[in-house]
Design a protein around this motif. Structure first.
Motif, PDB file in Angstrom:
ATOM      1  N   LEU A   1       0.807  -1.216   0.000  1.00 34.03           N
ATOM      2  CA  LEU A   1       0.000   0.000   0.000  1.00 34.03           C
ATOM      3  C   LEU A   1       0.846   1.275   0.000  1.00 34.03           C
ATOM      4  O   LEU A   1       0.321   2.370  -0.175  1.00 34.03           O
ATOM      5  N   THR A   2       2.142   1.106   0.222  1.00 37.61           N
ATOM      6  CA  THR A   2       2.980   2.316   0.291  1.00 37.61           C
ATOM      7  C   THR A   2       4.074   2.304  -0.771  1.00 37.61           C
ATOM      8  O   THR A   2       3.828   2.654  -1.915  1.00 37.61           O
ATOM      9  N   ASP A   3       5.248   1.768  -0.390  1.00 36.43           N
ATOM     10  CA  ASP A   3       6.416   1.844  -1.273  1.00 36.43           C
ATOM     11  C   ASP A   3       6.188   1.200  -2.634  1.00 36.43           C
ATOM     12  O   ASP A   3       6.742   1.639  -3.635  1.00 36.43           O
ATOM     13  N   ALA A   4       5.366   0.146  -2.656  1.00 34.64           N
ATOM     14  CA  ALA A   4       5.244  -0.622  -3.903  1.00 34.64           C
ATOM     15  C   ALA A   4       4.224  -0.038  -4.871  1.00 34.64           C
ATOM     16  O   ALA A   4       4.112  -0.499  -6.013  1.00 34.64           O
ATOM     17  N   GLN A   5       3.480   0.920  -4.426  1.00 36.44           N
ATOM     18  CA  GLN A   5       2.342   1.402  -5.214  1.00 36.44           C
ATOM     19  C   GLN A   5       2.669   1.715  -6.678  1.00 36.44           C
ATOM     20  O   GLN A   5       2.012   1.217  -7.583  1.00 36.44           O
ATOM     21  N   VAL A   6       3.684   2.542  -6.896  1.00 33.17           N
ATOM     22  CA  VAL A   6       3.971   2.957  -8.274  1.00 33.17           C
ATOM     23  C   VAL A   6       4.510   1.787  -9.097  1.00 33.17           C
ATOM     24  O   VAL A   6       4.105   1.568 -10.241  1.00 33.17           O
ATOM     25  N   ASP A   7       5.394   1.009  -8.464  1.00 35.54           N
ATOM     26  CA  ASP A   7       5.931  -0.171  -9.157  1.00 35.54           C
ATOM     27  C   ASP A   7       4.817  -1.116  -9.578  1.00 35.54           C
ATOM     28  O   ASP A   7       4.802  -1.633 -10.697  1.00 35.54           O
ATOM     29  N   LEU A   8       3.901  -1.366  -8.645  1.00 37.59           N
ATOM     30  CA  LEU A   8       2.775  -2.257  -8.934  1.00 37.59           C
ATOM     31  C   LEU A   8       1.957  -1.736 -10.099  1.00 37.59           C
ATOM     32  O   LEU A   8       1.642  -2.457 -11.045  1.00 37.59           O
ATOM     33  N   ALA A   9       1.621  -0.464 -10.013  1.00 38.34           N
ATOM     34  CA  ALA A   9       0.801   0.144 -11.053  1.00 38.34           C
ATOM     35  C   ALA A   9       1.487   0.029 -12.408  1.00 38.34           C
ATOM     36  O   ALA A   9       0.885  -0.385 -13.407  1.00 38.34           O
ATOM     37  N   ASN A  10       2.763   0.335 -12.406  1.00 36.55           N
ATOM     38  CA  ASN A  10       3.545   0.269 -13.638  1.00 36.55           C
ATOM     39  C   ASN A  10       3.572  -1.117 -14.239  1.00 36.55           C
ATOM     40  O   ASN A  10       3.231  -1.315 -15.402  1.00 36.55           O
ATOM     41  N   ALA A  11       4.005  -2.060 -13.402  1.00 39.37           N
ATOM     42  CA  ALA A  11       4.222  -3.407 -13.913  1.00 39.37           C
ATOM     43  C   ALA A  11       2.907  -4.067 -14.281  1.00 39.37           C
ATOM     44  O   ALA A  11       2.832  -4.842 -15.234  1.00 39.37           O
ATOM     45  N   ASN A  12       1.843  -3.785 -13.535  1.00 40.64           N
ATOM     46  CA  ASN A  12       0.558  -4.418 -13.824  1.00 40.64           C
ATOM     47  C   ASN A  12      -0.264  -3.645 -14.841  1.00 40.64           C
ATOM     48  O   ASN A  12      -1.349  -4.075 -15.208  1.00 40.64           O
ATOM     49  N   SER A  13       0.240  -2.467 -15.242  1.00 36.15           N
ATOM     50  CA  SER A  13      -0.551  -1.579 -16.096  1.00 36.15           C
ATOM     51  C   SER A  13      -1.909  -1.311 -15.460  1.00 36.15           C
ATOM     52  O   SER A  13      -2.952  -1.565 -16.046  1.00 36.15           O
ATOM     53  N   MET A  14      -1.864  -0.818 -14.243  1.00 33.98           N
ATOM     54  CA  MET A  14      -3.083  -0.505 -13.483  1.00 33.98           C
ATOM     55  C   MET A  14      -2.900   0.874 -12.865  1.00 33.98           C
ATOM     56  O   MET A  14      -1.824   1.485 -12.962  1.00 33.98           O
ATOM     57  N   TYR A  15      -3.937   1.352 -12.206  1.00 29.12           N
ATOM     58  CA  TYR A  15      -3.800   2.586 -11.425  1.00 29.12           C
ATOM     59  C   TYR A  15      -3.461   2.230  -9.996  1.00 29.12           C
ATOM     60  O   TYR A  15      -3.995   1.251  -9.465  1.00 29.12           O
ATOM     61  N   PRO A  16      -2.599   3.030  -9.343  1.00 32.68           N
ATOM     62  CA  PRO A  16      -2.340   2.762  -7.929  1.00 32.68           C
ATOM     63  C   PRO A  16      -3.604   3.045  -7.123  1.00 32.68           C
ATOM     64  O   PRO A  16      -4.404   3.894  -7.510  1.00 32.68           O
ATOM     65  N   ILE A  17      -3.760   2.343  -6.044  1.00 31.02           N
ATOM     66  CA  ILE A  17      -4.973   2.499  -5.248  1.00 31.02           C
ATOM     67  C   ILE A  17      -4.939   3.822  -4.477  1.00 31.02           C
ATOM     68  O   ILE A  17      -5.957   4.385  -4.120  1.00 31.02           O
ATOM     69  N   ASN A  18      -3.705   4.291  -4.236  1.00 37.06           N
ATOM     70  CA  ASN A  18      -3.516   5.570  -3.566  1.00 37.06           C
ATOM     71  C   ASN A  18      -3.500   6.680  -4.614  1.00 37.06           C
ATOM     72  O   ASN A  18      -2.504   6.871  -5.322  1.00 37.06           O
ATOM     73  N   SER A  19      -4.610   7.396  -4.707  1.00 39.51           N
ATOM     74  CA  SER A  19      -4.748   8.330  -5.833  1.00 39.51           C
ATOM     75  C   SER A  19      -3.932   9.609  -5.665  1.00 39.51           C
ATOM     76  O   SER A  19      -3.837  10.411  -6.579  1.00 39.51           O
ATOM     77  N   SER A  20      -3.296   9.764  -4.504  1.00 38.48           N
ATOM     78  CA  SER A  20      -2.543  10.992  -4.299  1.00 38.48           C
ATOM     79  C   SER A  20      -1.118  10.905  -4.836  1.00 38.48           C
ATOM     80  O   SER A  20      -0.342  11.839  -4.725  1.00 38.48           O
ATOM     81  N   LEU A  21      -0.764   9.738  -5.389  1.00 36.85           N
ATOM     82  CA  LEU A  21       0.614   9.566  -5.819  1.00 36.85           C
ATOM     83  C   LEU A  21       0.870  10.188  -7.185  1.00 36.85           C
ATOM     84  O   LEU A  21      -0.025  10.300  -8.018  1.00 36.85           O
ATOM     85  N   ASP A  22       2.122  10.587  -7.402  1.00 37.15           N
ATOM     86  CA  ASP A  22       2.508  11.082  -8.719  1.00 37.15           C
ATOM     87  C   ASP A  22       2.792   9.891  -9.619  1.00 37.15           C
ATOM     88  O   ASP A  22       3.546   8.989  -9.259  1.00 37.15           O
ATOM     89  N   LEU A  23       2.179   9.926 -10.792  1.00 36.21           N
ATOM     90  CA  LEU A  23       2.365   8.818 -11.708  1.00 36.21           C
ATOM     91  C   LEU A  23       3.318   9.227 -12.819  1.00 36.21           C
ATOM     92  O   LEU A  23       3.478  10.402 -13.110  1.00 36.21           O
ATOM     93  N   PRO A  24       3.952   8.243 -13.459  1.00 33.51           N
ATOM     94  CA  PRO A  24       4.837   8.580 -14.573  1.00 33.51           C
ATOM     95  C   PRO A  24       4.069   9.320 -15.669  1.00 33.51           C
ATOM     96  O   PRO A  24       2.849   9.196 -15.797  1.00 33.51           O
ATOM     97  N   GLU A  25       4.810  10.029 -16.454  1.00 35.45           N
ATOM     98  CA  GLU A  25       4.307  10.832 -17.562  1.00 35.45           C
ATOM     99  C   GLU A  25       3.350  10.033 -18.465  1.00 35.45           C
ATOM    100  O   GLU A  25       2.309  10.508 -18.878  1.00 35.45           O
ATOM    101  N   ALA A  26       3.758   8.774 -18.705  1.00 37.25           N
ATOM    102  CA  ALA A  26       3.013   7.953 -19.659  1.00 37.25           C
ATOM    103  C   ALA A  26       1.548   7.777 -19.269  1.00 37.25           C
ATOM    104  O   ALA A  26       0.707   7.470 -20.118  1.00 37.25           O
ATOM    105  N   TYR A  27       1.239   7.933 -18.002  1.00 28.72           N
ATOM    106  CA  TYR A  27      -0.132   7.705 -17.554  1.00 28.72           C
ATOM    107  C   TYR A  27      -1.129   8.706 -18.111  1.00 28.72           C
ATOM    108  O   TYR A  27      -2.331   8.536 -17.973  1.00 28.72           O
ATOM    109  N   LYS A  28      -0.606   9.758 -18.747  1.00 28.20           N
ATOM    110  CA  LYS A  28      -1.562  10.673 -19.359  1.00 28.20           C
ATOM    111  C   LYS A  28      -2.259  10.005 -20.551  1.00 28.20           C
ATOM    112  O   LYS A  28      -3.274  10.481 -21.028  1.00 28.20           O
ATOM    113  N   TYR A  29      -1.708   8.876 -20.995  1.00 24.63           N
ATOM    114  CA  TYR A  29      -2.377   8.131 -22.069  1.00 24.63           C
ATOM    115  C   TYR A  29      -3.392   7.136 -21.514  1.00 24.63           C
ATOM    116  O   TYR A  29      -3.962   6.346 -22.251  1.00 24.63           O
ATOM    117  N   ALA A  30      -3.562   7.144 -20.186  1.00 23.64           N
ATOM    118  CA  ALA A  30      -4.580   6.287 -19.578  1.00 23.64           C
ATOM    119  C   ALA A  30      -5.695   7.176 -19.056  1.00 23.64           C
ATOM    120  O   ALA A  30      -5.708   7.546 -17.889  1.00 23.64           O
TER     121      ALA A  30
END
Lengths: 336, 323, 534
Positions: A280-309
């Motif tokens: 729920l914390t440190d892994a959030q962005v990695d998880l989202a990235n690798a799974n091609s999903m959104y992190p459950i914590n919506s306050s996180l900064d996502l990579p640039e590429a997510y603007k295509y999602a």
């Protein structure tokens, strides 16, 4: 006699070959604190999230993770159920909300302090037996290099214009297929079966699973496929192309949530809690990235590429277990 | 002095066939077993070598009851119609296979001796698959002898070979018998071969012994009509055609005991007048003539082709066999 | 009876039978237990009209595939068993190798070659829609099974005498009349057994039906078992359907007289004629037809391994295979090593166990054991996977080493029926008299088996080894289930790469798989005209 010896030698040699690999793996380290995690295959694979998340967790906590690839998400549940009391599994991972009912009795709740970071709409189990760590939104993804006017809504898709242009997934054999079915049910109401009747003729094929469907799509078999809004992100990040894009429909979109849970009677409760917290914390962005999903914590900064999602405005978050019932109706209407 | 003794040997295949016989043979003998197909030759062989075991009776070899012994312990050698050489071994390996009591370094000499015995010196390293039929059977013979059997069974050993080779090889087998003094049981369906090679012949039919004795005895004085017919050509006519007596019996006459148009036949001959010539086949020593006399068929030899359609026949009185 | 008893051979076969029974019966047994664990489940499944409807489609799909494969194979087999010409042996070898081709390779090749965006459509700049239809299922099944029918019928024709045909022609009968009156009756038995075998291969077809069928109506028994396991999460109803399917397949196996001894083994070899003139042209055309049918999907895979999705030449897939070897788990090189090791171990073990089983059943003229050992063929891969997953959940120890052992055993079960099937005709051909001859010279059973009979099985064992090896090389399902992600073999990695829609990487690995399989076959098939399948 010589022959028998040589056969034996071949078998022994091969087994030795195998064992030596196996042993060298096992003897690497046997720390006192271990945690056994059952996850679905793709999570554990070369390209799965495990590659970055697990080592980071081990590094941070000193807990050795024994990761078992137990097949599809359903098989993860089945495996724990079949093993019963003897299971060495502490945490199961990758259970979607649609499967939740089938797993609850195997799990014990954990009120993680980080649950407050989760968007309450996405919490589907109030007892926190299954704790969401990422989520995705079903959407049709299209290949922009194909000259075709794309459908603007679900109902628009069920027209002759898109004959043989769409790859669907069978609701009977895949959770994504089931998700699509739920989506049509939620978005189209009474007309959902009519949509499927038309589409079962219109679609190029109804694949058995998401990966085979998406594989056919990227091979150019058809320009539209059922997938996730986040699918284009992968192509931007790893292939540097914006060729594949997601379609947002006004009828709304279906959400699917991935969650983890602690297995009842675990002997490593504190390690399991640490693991969930880590997800729920440190892994959030990695998880989202690798799974091609959104992190459950919506306050996180996502990579640039997510603007295509693109995030659709209207989302269906309905966690009733209607799927089996709907599949029966679907079978009656489409197959029989 | 019986060396092999089969006592009340019985093997029953219910509803099909029953073998039921007894016989003895001596230490130096070559006994030929002949009989038509289905007579029980192979059944008898299987009982002797141990593939099958009898329901009743005993087999005693050299004073030892072997009825229940496994094949391996019987010390009975065997030579087969199809040679049955081991295809994965060469000639010397085949021969050495059975040499169990011979020291390793002796085996080479022994193999050479045996190959010499069967007339194939220098064949040691030959591959079995490249041998001719005659060669293969000689190797099979050498192989069987190498195991020092107490008795050797030869199961139609020459049937797979052509006629001239058969004649040559049967002499070889007889010579080997005389040199090695190994008792042999030789099964064949060829009576000429049997007569040529054997000390005694045993005729079996329908699982029973019909006759046993020296070839000339069995030929000249067969104990029954089956043996008479099986051992050679002959005419079988009602006895009433030969004598005035009213008899139900049958007369059997060998062809050499009937003469055509014999001048001045003596008292020793019975004359049959006006027999019709049916056919005359040329055989190198003369003609084999088939005749018809009062509805019965007869046959005899003649030095020349009969010139007229009807002839008079003279039958040697003391050679008429009555059954 | 002192001699007609074959205790030694039975004793020799017992360990092999025991291992087979253990590794086969345990998973199947657990499936049975599971099915009976919910009262009434079996009855419900057997009386459900839906079950019978699916059965109907499965039977339809399998019999059409088998029929077409066999009918097409007949003319080819007739020609290949009468004439000899350049390339004949090579084609027969490749046909044999094609049998061991995993379905996943066929699916990969079909999508790349026959797909809407496939090589064929691009070459012809056309838009044929071949895939995602009933005919695509059949085409793929025929693709996998035509070589089976071709191999089987050719070798049967070669091993039985063609004197009948010669006599018929001498009596003035036309070629057509000769074919229908003499040749067809002569090969009828093989045609039926080829049909049955292919039927049995197509019956549990899952991957092909699901990937290439494209219509929700095309649902086989295995697909339904899959659905009940993974979507309904109802293991007991899946298990009861598995049993239903197993019973049907066993019934077919038994009815077809599978493993029946072929008593009419004729020693006489058919004399092959050299092709001349028009026959030469015909030979060329027939070879070309086979190549045009068989080669393009596989060549497309080779091609695809060098080109990315957009058709740009790149060695990325190949360098990836080499590179990933240096880093971490699940690498390609490791998968190759694993595949080879498991295949070596399981095929060597299968062949030595199969030799003793085959000898035993040949000695006792028993068809029962042959039938029994072919039972694993009557279990579909999904069902077997189901059984293995039930079973592996019950295992007390779990470790990487354990996974390897389980995978090895599973492969053993999968390849054993074919190893036995390959060796059995060889065992039946050994004349009983050889053993009698050896016994009269004092040889004991053990020595006779070792020194005389075992060497005679050599060519058959060699072929069985090649065959088992290739089959093990292509095994996916059991490996996935029992490996638990710890055992990665080439096809498993191909499967995973396709799931990662990395078709290029999958293609590169597929090329390695094909290369290894063909090499092994070329070695195993270096001599003899008999198909490994016969």
């Amino acid at each position: 006699m010589k022959k028998a010896i040589s056969v034996f030698a071949v078998v022994a040699l091969s087994m030795f070959c195998i064992f030596s690999q196996a042993l060298s793996e096992k003897t690497e380290s046997t720390p006192s604190r271990t945690l056994t995690v059952y996850a679905y295959d793709t999570f554990c694979g070369d390209w799965g999230a495990a590659g970055s998340v697990i080592p980071a967790f081990e590094e941070k906590t000193g807990i050795k993770v024994n990761l078992v690839a137990a097949g599809a998400a359903v098989e993860v549940i089945n495996k724990v159920r079949l093993e019963g009391d003897k299971t060495e599994c502490d945490v199961i991972l990758g259970i979607t909300d649609s499967l939740a009912e089938k797993a609850y009795d195997l799990l014990e709740g954990y009120d993680s302090p980080y649950i407050k970071t989760i968007n309450p709409r996405l919490i589907f189990d109030k007892q926190n037996r299954l704790i969401p760590y990422d989520y995705g939104i079903f959407a049709f993804v299209y290949d922009s290099s194909v000259e075709l006017i794309m459908p603007t809504s679900l109902s628009d898709m069920a027209t002759d214009m898109f004959k043989d242009k769409v790859i669907l997934i069978d609701p009977r054999t895949s959770s994504v297929g089931t998700g699509l079915m739920m989506w049509t049910y939620n978005a189209l109401g009474d007309k959902w079966l009519d949509w499927w009747k038309t589409m079962s003729k219109n679609a190029l094929t109804m694949a058995s699973g998401w990966s085979s469907a998406y594989g056919l799509f990227t091979e150019g078999e058809a320009p539209i496929v059922i997938s996730y809004t986040t699918s284009p992100v992968y192509h931007v990040m790893y292939e540097d192309t914006t060729r594949y894009q997601a379609l947002i429909f006004p009828e709304g979109h279906e959400v699917t949530i991935e969650a983890a849970g602690i297995v009842k009677g675990t002997k490593h409760r504190s390690e399991a809690e640490q693991f969930i917290d880590f997800l729920l914390t440190d892994a959030q962005v990695d998880l989202a990235n690798a799974n091609s999903m959104y992190p459950i914590n919506s306050s996180l900064d996502l990579p640039e590429a997510y603007k295509y999602a693109p995030l659709p405005e209207k989302l269906f978050t309905d966690f009733d277990d209607k799927a089996s019932d709907l599949i029966k109706q679907w079978e009656d209407a489409i197959v029989r | 002095m019986s060396y092999l003794e089969c006592n009340g040997l019985k093997r029953i295949f219910p509803g099909k066939f029953t073998l039921d016989l007894s016989f003895e043979m001596g230490e130096d003998e070559l006994l030929c077993i002949i009989g038509p197909s289905g007579s029980g030759k192979s059944t008898l062989l299987s009982l002797l070598c141990g593939v099958d075991s009898p329901d009743f009776g005993k087999i005693i070899l050299n004073g030892r009851d072997i009825t229940q012994e496994p094949i391996q312990k019987r010390r009975i050698g065997m030579v087969f119609q199809d040679f049955s050489l081991f295809p994965t071994m060469d000639v010397s390996q085949n021969i050495c296979y059975g040499m169990r009591n011979i020291a390793k370094d002796e085996r080479e000499n022994r193999t050479a001796e045996l190959l010499d015995l069967v007339g194939l010196s220098g064949f040691e390293k030959r591959s079995v698959s490249n041998l001719s039929g005659g060669e293969a059977q000689r190797i099979a013979l050498a192989r069987a002898i190498a195991a020092q059997p107490q008795i050797l069974l030869l199961d139609e050993p020459l049937s797979a070979l052509d006629a001239p080779l058969r004649k040559r090889l049967r002499t070889v087998i007889r010579q080997i018998h005389e040199q090695t003094r190994i008792p042999m049981i030789y099964v064949t369906h060829d009576r000429e071969e049997a007569f040529a090679i054997s000390d005694r012949v045993m005729i079996i039919n329908k699982g029973k012994v019909e006759a046993i004795g020296r070839p000339q005895d069995v030929y000249n004085n067969p104990p029954n009509l089956f043996s008479a017919r099986f051992t050679g050509e002959g005419s079988c006519i009602p006895m009433s055609l030969l004598t005035e007596e009213d008899s139900e019996k049958l007369a059997f006459i060998r062809p050499e005991d009937i003469k055509i148009n014999k001048t001045n036949p003596s008292e020793n001959y019975i004359i049959l007048k006006d027999a019709t010539v049916v056919s005359a086949e040329y055989i190198t020593s003369g003609f084999f003539v088939r005749l018809s006399y009062k509805g019965s068929e007869l046959c005899c030899y003649a030095s020349s082709q009969p010139e007229s359609e009807t002839v008079d026949l003279a039958v040697k009185r003391d050679r008429v066999l009555c059954f | 009876m002192p001699s007609s008893d074959n205790r030694y051979y039975l004793k020799n076969a017992v360990p092999a039978l025991f291992i087979m029974a253990a590794v086969f019966l345990l998973p199947v047994g657990t499936v049975f237990l599971k099915a009976f664990s919910v009262p009434g489940e079996i009855g419900r499944t057997f009386t459900d009209r839906y079950t019978w409807r699916i059965l109907l489609f499965t039977v339809l799909e399998s019999s059409v595939s088998a029929l077409i494969s066999v009918v097409i194979a007949i003319p080819f087999a007739l020609f290949f068993s009468r004439y000899t010409f350049f390339g004949r042996r090579a084609l027969l070898t490749v046909s044999d190798a094609a049998f061991a081709m995993p379905a996943i390779l066929a699916v990969l090749g079909f999508v790349i070659y026959y797909g809407n965006n496939g090589v064929l459509n691009r070459l012809l700049s056309a838009n044929f829609q071949i895939l995602y239809s009933f005919k695509a299922i059949i085409l793929a099944h025929v693709y996998l099974n035509f070589p089976v029918a071709f191999s089987l019928i050719t070798s049967a024709l070669l091993s039985s005498s063609d004197q009948g045909e010669q006599a018929s022609r001498l009596l003035g009968a036309s070629e057509i009349r000769t074919f229908f009156r003499i040749t067809l009756p002569r090969m009828w038995g093989t045609v039926i057994s080829a049909f049955t075998l292919i039927f049995l291969f197509c019956f549990p077809s899952f991957l092909i039906v699901m990937s290439l069928g494209g219509n929700p109506r095309f649902f086989t028994m295995e697909a339904e078992i899959y659905k009940r396991t993974y979507t309904d999460v109802n293991p007991s109803s899946a298990a009861s359907l598995s049993i239903f399917s197993f019973l049907i397949m066993t019934l077919i196996l038994v009815l077809s007289g599978y493993g029946r001894s072929q008593d009419k083994v004729q020693r006489r070899k058919v004399h092959l004629k050299k092709t001349r003139g028009r026959e030469k042209a015909l030979a060329f055309v027939l070879c070309l037809l086979i190549l045009l049918f068989m080669a393009p999907p596989m060549l497309s895979i080779v091609h695809r391994s060098f080109f990315n999705r957009d058709g740009v030449f790149t060695l990325k897939a190949w360098t990836d295979i080499a590179r990933r070897s240096s880093s971490g788990a699940g690498t390609s090189i490791r998968a190759v090593v694993n595949s080879l090791a498991v295949a070596f171990a399981s095929s060597a073990a299968a062949v030595s166990l199969a030799s003793s089983i085959a000898m035993d059943s040949a000695k006792r003229k028993s068809t029962f054991i042959a039938l029994l050992t072919s039972l694993p063929m009557a279990v579909g891969s999904v069902s077997l996977g189901l059984g293995f997953s039930f079973l592996s959940a019950k295992l007390p120890i779990r470790s990487t080493a354990m996974s390897y052992v389980l995978v090895f055993l599973a492969h053993l079960v999968v390849v054993m029926p074919f190893a036995i099937r390959t060796i059995l005709p060889g065992a039946r051909k050994i004349p009983q008299r050889l053993s009698l001859a050896a016994k009269t010279m004092g040889g004991c059973d053990r020595e006779i088996y070792r020194k005389i009979e075992y060497p005679l099985l050599r060519p058959y064992r060699k072929r069985a080894l090649a065959f088992s090896f290739a089959l093990s090389l292509g095994e996916v399902n059991a490996t996935l289930t029992l490996g638990e992600g710890r055992v990665t073999t080439i096809p498993v990695l191909i499967y995973k790469m396709i799931n990662q829609y990395n078709y290029q990487g999958a293609s590169a690995l597929a090329v390695i798989l094909m290369a290894v399989a063909v090499t092994v076959f070329a070695i195993g098939e270096s001599k003899g005209d008999e198909s490994v399948l016969s």
